[in-house]
Design a protein around this motif. Structure first.
Motif, PDB file in Angstrom:
ATOM      1  N   GLU A 172       0.842  -1.185   0.000  1.00 45.56           N
ATOM      2  CA  GLU A 172       0.000   0.000   0.000  1.00 45.56           C
ATOM      3  C   GLU A 172       0.881   1.240   0.000  1.00 45.56           C
ATOM      4  OE1 GLU A 172      -3.372   2.072   2.796  1.00 45.56           O
ATOM      5  OE2 GLU A 172      -3.148  -0.112   2.859  1.00 45.56           O
ATOM      6  N   ARG A 173       0.549   2.177  -0.843  1.00 44.46           N
ATOM      7  CA  ARG A 173       1.289   3.438  -0.951  1.00 44.46           C
ATOM      8  C   ARG A 173       0.379   4.577  -0.497  1.00 44.46           C
ATOM      9  NH1 ARG A 173       6.604   1.817  -2.443  1.00 44.46           N
ATOM     10  NH2 ARG A 173       6.292  -0.100  -3.594  1.00 44.46           N
ATOM     11  N   PRO A 174       0.967   5.622   0.035  1.00 44.03           N
ATOM     12  CA  PRO A 174       0.127   6.753   0.459  1.00 44.03           C
ATOM     13  C   PRO A 174      -0.472   7.476  -0.737  1.00 44.03           C
ATOM     14  CG  PRO A 174       2.463   7.286   0.699  1.00 44.03           C
ATOM     15  CD  PRO A 174       2.381   5.831   0.296  1.00 44.03           C
ATOM     16  N   ASP A 175      -1.617   8.055  -0.520  1.00 45.25           N
ATOM     17  CA  ASP A 175      -2.252   8.873  -1.547  1.00 45.25           C
ATOM     18  C   ASP A 175      -1.556  10.236  -1.545  1.00 45.25           C
ATOM     19  OD1 ASP A 175      -3.830  10.544  -3.108  1.00 45.25           O
ATOM     20  OD2 ASP A 175      -5.728   9.844  -2.249  1.00 45.25           O
ATOM     21  N   PRO A 176      -0.878  10.593  -2.627  1.00 48.30           N
ATOM     22  CA  PRO A 176      -0.132  11.859  -2.626  1.00 48.30           C
ATOM     23  C   PRO A 176      -1.010  13.080  -2.403  1.00 48.30           C
ATOM     24  CG  PRO A 176      -0.131  10.862  -4.819  1.00 48.30           C
ATOM     25  CD  PRO A 176      -0.761   9.880  -3.891  1.00 48.30           C
ATOM     26  N   ARG A 177      -2.285  12.965  -2.726  1.00 45.92           N
ATOM     27  CA  ARG A 177      -3.174  14.116  -2.506  1.00 45.92           C
ATOM     28  C   ARG A 177      -3.304  14.441  -1.026  1.00 45.92           C
ATOM     29  NH1 ARG A 177      -7.640  11.528  -6.302  1.00 45.92           N
ATOM     30  NH2 ARG A 177      -6.969   9.907  -4.883  1.00 45.92           N
ATOM     31  N   THR A 178      -3.175  13.417  -0.180  1.00 43.30           N
ATOM     32  CA  THR A 178      -3.274  13.653   1.264  1.00 43.30           C
ATOM     33  C   THR A 178      -1.976  14.219   1.836  1.00 43.30           C
ATOM     34  OG1 THR A 178      -2.556  11.424   1.905  1.00 43.30           O
ATOM     35  CG2 THR A 178      -4.932  11.761   1.505  1.00 43.30           C
ATOM     36  N   LEU A 179      -0.920  14.173   1.066  1.00 43.75           N
ATOM     37  CA  LEU A 179       0.379  14.678   1.526  1.00 43.75           C
ATOM     38  C   LEU A 179       0.675  16.092   1.039  1.00 43.75           C
ATOM     39  CD1 LEU A 179       2.407  11.434   0.743  1.00 43.75           C
ATOM     40  CD2 LEU A 179       1.450  12.134   2.950  1.00 43.75           C
ATOM     41  N   LEU A 180      -0.163  16.572   0.143  1.00 42.69           N
ATOM     42  CA  LEU A 180       0.062  17.885  -0.476  1.00 42.69           C
ATOM     43  C   LEU A 180      -0.747  18.955   0.235  1.00 42.69           C
ATOM     44  CD1 LEU A 180       1.291  19.546  -2.831  1.00 42.69           C
ATOM     45  CD2 LEU A 180      -0.781  18.950  -4.134  1.00 42.69           C
ATOM     46  N   SER A 181      -0.050  20.020   0.621  1.00 42.02           N
ATOM     47  CA  SER A 181      -0.756  21.173   1.163  1.00 42.02           C
ATOM     48  C   SER A 181      -0.356  22.396   0.334  1.00 42.02           C
ATOM     49  CB  SER A 181      -0.424  21.368   2.648  1.00 42.02           C
ATOM     50  OG  SER A 181       0.965  21.539   2.819  1.00 42.02           O
ATOM     51  N   GLU A 182      -1.072  23.454   0.551  1.00 47.95           N
ATOM     52  CA  GLU A 182      -0.860  24.677  -0.227  1.00 47.95           C
ATOM     53  C   GLU A 182      -0.367  25.763   0.708  1.00 47.95           C
ATOM     54  OE1 GLU A 182      -1.058  26.485  -3.957  1.00 47.95           O
ATOM     55  OE2 GLU A 182      -1.864  24.507  -3.541  1.00 47.95           O
ATOM     56  N   LEU A 183       0.685  26.462   0.303  1.00 46.22           N
ATOM     57  CA  LEU A 183       1.147  27.598   1.067  1.00 46.22           C
ATOM     58  C   LEU A 183       0.213  28.769   0.804  1.00 46.22           C
ATOM     59  CD1 LEU A 183       3.242  29.031   2.855  1.00 46.22           C
ATOM     60  CD2 LEU A 183       4.451  29.644   0.747  1.00 46.22           C
ATOM     61  N   VAL A 184      -0.304  29.315   1.873  1.00 45.06           N
ATOM     62  CA  VAL A 184      -1.175  30.481   1.776  1.00 45.06           C
ATOM     63  C   VAL A 184      -0.552  31.563   2.630  1.00 45.06           C
ATOM     64  CG1 VAL A 184      -3.480  31.403   2.175  1.00 45.06           C
ATOM     65  CG2 VAL A 184      -3.183  29.005   1.449  1.00 45.06           C
ATOM     66  N   LEU A 185      -0.217  32.666   1.997  1.00 44.75           N
ATOM     67  CA  LEU A 185       0.389  33.798   2.720  1.00 44.75           C
ATOM     68  C   LEU A 185      -0.594  34.925   2.892  1.00 44.75           C
ATOM     69  CD1 LEU A 185       3.894  33.856   1.017  1.00 44.75           C
ATOM     70  CD2 LEU A 185       3.298  32.891   3.219  1.00 44.75           C
TER      71      LEU A 185
END
Length: 185
Positions: A172-185
């Motif tokens: 089983e591999r992690p879902d990359p979408r759950t590892l991605l966040s967005e920088l918001v300044l």
């Protein structure tokens, strides 16, 4: 994508044949094509093959016996056999330079780690199985001495390479979408 097919084959499942000299040099030519800040080449390779595998295992078993007189035979035998399964183990050695503060040690170590991964990829592309292991010998001063490492060198990985005796199962591999966040300044 070929990268999506990469799987580690357990060292115990790697047998003969391993890569011949020409193929090993071709694998290493791929492994050196890694990001390298400052072009320092902060890694080198050490081949463990043939009788050296068993000799290293005996030396590791002796270290275990000396350090832990109560160690069971199973633990001692595990150390004795640690490098005896795959016909070839390539030690990727991270090389630091205490006199060159321009490139941080972490970047040197990351480059050596990239060389480990690139070697795994190259081995698989040539039809071999491979796995990247460390374990206590990577971090032990006496074991590093057996490998001939200098004070400014560390083991980035032991890359075990051979012919797989079975097809490595997908895990089983992690879902990359759950590892991605967005920088918001």
């Amino acid at each position: 994508m070929p990268l999506d097919l990469r799987r580690s084959v357990p060292a115990r499942q790697l047998g003969e044949p391993g890569p011949d000299d020409a193929t090993l040099h071709r694998l290493l030519a791929s492994a050196v094509r890694v990001p390298d800040h400052g072009k320092r080449v902060p890694f080198r390779f050490l081949r463990i093959a043939g009788p050296a595998r068993a000799a290293l295992g005996e030396a590791l078993a002796a270290i275990t016996r000396r350090r832990d007189p109560g160690a069971g035979e199973a633990a001692i035998d595990k150390d004795r056999q640690r490098f005896s399964h795959a016909p070839l183990v390539v030690v990727v050695v991270a090389v630091f330079d205490p006199d060159d503060a321009q490139i941080p040690d972490q970047e040197r170590l990351l480059t050596a780690g990239c060389a480990c991964f690139a070697l795994l990829q190259a081995a698989q592309s040539f039809g071999f199985g491979a796995c990247w292991l460390t374990g206590w010998p990577a971090y032990d001063d006496e074991a590093r001495g057996l490998l001939g490492l200098a004070a400014h060198e560390r083991v980035a990985g032991f890359i075990h390479i051979g012919t797989p005796s079975l097809e490595a199962p997908e895990r089983e591999r992690p879902d990359p979408r759950t590892l991605l966040s967005e920088l918001v300044l």
